[in-house]
Motif scaffolding. Structure first.
Motif, PDB file in Angstrom:
ATOM      1  N   SER A 139      -1.734   6.059   2.708  1.00 44.24           N
ATOM      2  CA  SER A 139      -2.756   5.138   3.150  1.00 44.24           C
ATOM      3  C   SER A 139      -2.383   4.543   4.874  1.00 44.24           C
ATOM      4  O   SER A 139      -3.253   4.270   5.580  1.00 44.24           O
ATOM      5  CB  SER A 139      -2.845   4.148   2.180  1.00 44.24           C
ATOM      6  OG  SER A 139      -3.407   4.840   1.248  1.00 44.24           O
TER       7      SER A 139
ATOM      8  N   ARG B  30      -2.706   7.120   7.582  1.00 41.79           N
ATOM      9  CA  ARG B  30      -4.151   7.354   8.323  1.00 41.79           C
ATOM     10  C   ARG B  30      -4.397   5.912   9.160  1.00 41.79           C
ATOM     11  O   ARG B  30      -4.982   6.035  10.258  1.00 41.79           O
ATOM     12  CB  ARG B  30      -4.967   7.519   7.160  1.00 41.79           C
ATOM     13  CG  ARG B  30      -4.662   8.912   6.669  1.00 41.79           C
ATOM     14  CD  ARG B  30      -6.083   9.122   5.582  1.00 41.79           C
ATOM     15  NE  ARG B  30      -6.200   8.202   4.378  1.00 41.79           N
ATOM     16  CZ  ARG B  30      -5.414   8.375   3.369  1.00 41.79           C
ATOM     17  NH1 ARG B  30      -4.556   9.691   3.301  1.00 41.79           N
ATOM     18  NH2 ARG B  30      -5.423   7.484   2.416  1.00 41.79           N
TER      19      ARG B  30
ATOM     20  N   ILE C 297       0.819  -1.055   0.028  1.00 42.29           N
ATOM     21  CA  ILE C 297      -0.056   0.100  -0.003  1.00 42.29           C
ATOM     22  C   ILE C 297       0.967   1.257   0.135  1.00 42.29           C
ATOM     23  O   ILE C 297       1.924   1.093   0.380  1.00 42.29           O
ATOM     24  CB  ILE C 297      -1.002  -0.071   1.257  1.00 42.29           C
ATOM     25  CG1 ILE C 297      -0.369   0.161   2.386  1.00 42.29           C
ATOM     26  CG2 ILE C 297      -1.966  -1.323   0.960  1.00 42.29           C
ATOM     27  CD1 ILE C 297      -0.914   0.101   3.973  1.00 42.29           C
TER      28      ILE C 297
END
Length: 147
Positions: free
Chosen positions: A63, A66, A59
């Motif tokens: 991302s 968070r 990822i």
């Protein structure tokens, strides 16, 4: 698409579906998303920097940032200075997360676990090795597309 690839994908998705009740239990019991569960299980193998973790999960760093903030707020993950290089920040599981992951007894009685237990020792070795190779191919493919 080649027939053997289609057959392998069908079996793979059938296998993934056996894990769905387990993942739903984690979501219900602990309020964790699938992505968060993946993150915690990945950190279970050892502390990692955010960059290392993002790469291993396939990822983007934004991302992951968070996600880590949410996991940190819920006291599943903590950030610490690297013991060997204080400039680096590593992510580590909290005691609560370690405890939760080590007490997932409902996994042991799952149909997936029962299926694995019914395998011969040799079948379990071959199964494990095949899945490890598969996951490595997936990671390699993700890294090629990211570069």
């Amino acid at each position: 698409m080649e027939d053997d690839v289609k057959a392998a994908l069908r079996v793979f998705f059938d296998a993934v579906l056996t894990a769905e009740p387990l993942l739903n239990e984690l979501r219900t019991e602990y309020g964790l998303s699938l992505a968060q569960i993946r993150c915690l299980f990945q950190l279970r193998s050892g502390d990692q920097t955010a960059g290392e973790l993002a790469k291993s999960l396939g990822i983007r760093a934004t991302s992951l940032t968070r996600m880590i903030e949410r996991l940190e707020t819920e006291n599943w993950v903590k950030r610490q200075n690297d013991k060997h290089d204080r400039r680096r920040i590593v992510l580590t599981l909290t005691e609560e997360a370690e405890d939760m992951l080590s007490h997932l007894d409902f996994f042991l009685d799952s149909p997936a676990a029962m299926g694995i237990k019914r395998m011969t020792p040799q079948e379990r070795v071959e199964f494990t090795q095949a899945l490890q190779r598969f996951l490595q191919h997936v990671t390699d493919t993700q890294n090629l597309h990211r570069d």
